[in-house]
Each structure stands twice: as C-alpha cells, then as structure tokens.
Design an enzyme around this catalytic site. Structure first.
Site, PDB file in Angstrom:
ATOM      1  N   PRO A  22       0.816  -1.221   0.000  1.00 51.66           N
ATOM      2  CA  PRO A  22       0.000   0.000   0.000  1.00 51.66           C
ATOM      3  C   PRO A  22       0.852   1.276   0.000  1.00 51.66           C
ATOM      4  O   PRO A  22       0.471   2.280  -0.613  1.00 51.66           O
ATOM      5  CB  PRO A  22      -0.808  -0.097   1.305  1.00 51.66           C
ATOM      6  CG  PRO A  22      -0.690  -1.503   1.762  1.00 51.66           C
ATOM      7  CD  PRO A  22       0.577  -2.051   1.188  1.00 51.66           C
ATOM      8  N   ASP A  57      10.165  -1.523 -10.739  1.00 57.16           N
ATOM      9  CA  ASP A  57      11.177  -2.383 -10.124  1.00 57.16           C
ATOM     10  C   ASP A  57      12.386  -1.494  -9.880  1.00 57.16           C
ATOM     11  O   ASP A  57      12.750  -0.695 -10.739  1.00 57.16           O
ATOM     12  CB  ASP A  57      11.534  -3.560 -11.038  1.00 57.16           C
ATOM     13  CG  ASP A  57      12.222  -4.666 -10.255  1.00 57.16           C
ATOM     14  OD1 ASP A  57      11.701  -5.069  -9.205  1.00 57.16           O
ATOM     15  OD2 ASP A  57      13.291  -5.122 -10.676  1.00 57.16           O
ATOM     16  N   GLY A  81      14.949   1.535   3.113  1.00 59.71           N
ATOM     17  CA  GLY A  81      15.898   0.687   2.382  1.00 59.71           C
ATOM     18  C   GLY A  81      17.340   1.132   2.558  1.00 59.71           C
ATOM     19  O   GLY A  81      17.827   1.285   3.688  1.00 59.71           O
TER      20      GLY A  81
END
Ligand code: IMP
Length: 199
Positions: free
Chosen positions: A18, A75, A159
C-alpha cells in the site's frame, strides 16, 4: 490503440504494497482512478527476469492480463560499482525475509571492503512499465548516481537510503528532506520519462 493514458482512466498498480501504491499515485499526481493488484486479489508473479526493466514489464503485463485494465509496475534497487552492480535486482532479497536493511547495508560494507577496491560509487535504478491488456507495453528507466558512506546516516527514507549520498550532495538520502529526495530520485527521473512518453 495509441499509447496514451487519458486522465481519469482506471489503472491497476501492480503492487501489493500500500505504501508503494500511495507513492506511485502521488507521483502520477492523482490523475488516474487507481486500484492495486492487492485490492483486486491478483497473484504476485515471480520476478524471474535479469534486469529492472524486464521485471517491471513482467509485473505490468501479468497485472494487465489478469485484470483487463491498463497496469503500471515498477522495479528498483541499488547497484554498487565495486560489486559489479550487486545487489541490483536482488536489492530487496538481500534484506532477507525480515526485510532487515541494516543487515543488507552491513553486507554491502563487508563485501565492498573485501574486494579491496577504493571505488565507492553506486547508483539507484527505477524501471517503470505500463502494459495494456491487449498487448502493447512501454518501459522506461531512471538512474541516479552517488557514493556510498559507512556507517549508515539518518533515519528518514527507507531501504538503502542511509548509505547513499547522491552526486553533488553532502547528506545521505536518509538525512535529506524527503521532498528534496523525491524531486531528484531515480523514481522521479523515471516518471519524468514516462510522463513525456504517454501522459
Ligand atoms: P522492489 O520493491 O522489488 O522494486 O525492490 C526495491 C528494493 O530496492 C528495495 O529493497 C528497496 O529498499 C531498494 N530501493 C529502491 N529504491 C530505493 C530508494 O529510493 N531508497 C532506498 N532503497 C531503495
């Protein structure tokens, strides 16, 4: 059918995440009637391609075929020069099942040190693909180069942000004001291309 997307048209975002769907909607300036692959209960295809573009296309095509709607997929990942481009398309997988990015960043630090190479350059890539249910598709790619720094700095972002300093900057993506990151990121660069191509 021309490869043009009309404002307001319904589009499936090929993600079950989400947060990512919200980010993509914001970048698309809420121009479309978005629904996520997760909301439609579509299966998540395995990322079997060897490039960012290949995996983005694979995800967009699978969602378009399964839903009958135009589909958008992305990606992305971090590539390290000293590691020959790794982790690259395996960026998420290096963080393991528990998505532990401090582990993934430590692994990068150790593997780079083990090469003995002084080069600390790296780049983020974002591939974006749009697929139409009747077959046509388009894919674009944005890249942002920078240098790695250890130990990680900053708790903003996600990340690999705390070890990446974009070229020309002094702060890591983990320290930087989020709006500033969003304006220069590999994702923003890819979207600028997509916009020019089909919006
Ligand atoms: P994906 O969701 O399969 O495309 O995986 C993307 C991977 O690359 C994730 O592990 C992210 O943490 C990493 N990544 C992609 N973009 C960024 C970014 O802007 N900052 C930090 N890490 C990123």
């Amino acid at each position: 059918m021309p490869l043009i997307l009309k404002p307001g048209s319904r589009m499936v975002v090929a993600t079950h995440n989400p947060g990512k769907a919200r980010e993509l909607a914001e970048i698309l300036e809420n121009r479309f009637d978005l629904v996520t692959a997760g909301q439609l209960g579509l299966p998540e295809p395995e990322e079997t391609e060897t490039t960012f573009e290949g995996n983005a296309l694979l995800k967009a095509r699978a969602a378009a075929q399964a839903s009958g709607l135009v589909a958008l997929a992305d990606d992305s990942g971090l590539s390290v020069s000293a590691l020959g481009g790794a982790p690259g398309i395996f960026s998420a997988r290096w963080a393991g099942e528990t998505k532990d990015f401090s582990l993934a960043m430590t692994r990068i630090e150790k593997e780079v040190a083990a090469t003995g190479v002084a080069d600390r350059s790296a780049w983020f890539t974002c591939a974006l693909a749009v697929a139409w249910p009747d077959g046509p598709a388009i894919v674009v790619e944005g890249r942002l180069t920078g240098v790695l720094t250890f130990p990680p700095r900053g708790d903003r972002g996600f990340g690999y942000d705390p070890i990446f300093i974009p070229d020309g900057e002094i702060e890591t993506f983990g320290e930087m004001e989020p709006t500033r990151k969003d304006a220069m990121s590999h994702r923003a660069l890819a979207f600028a291309q997509l916009r020019a191509a089909i919006l």
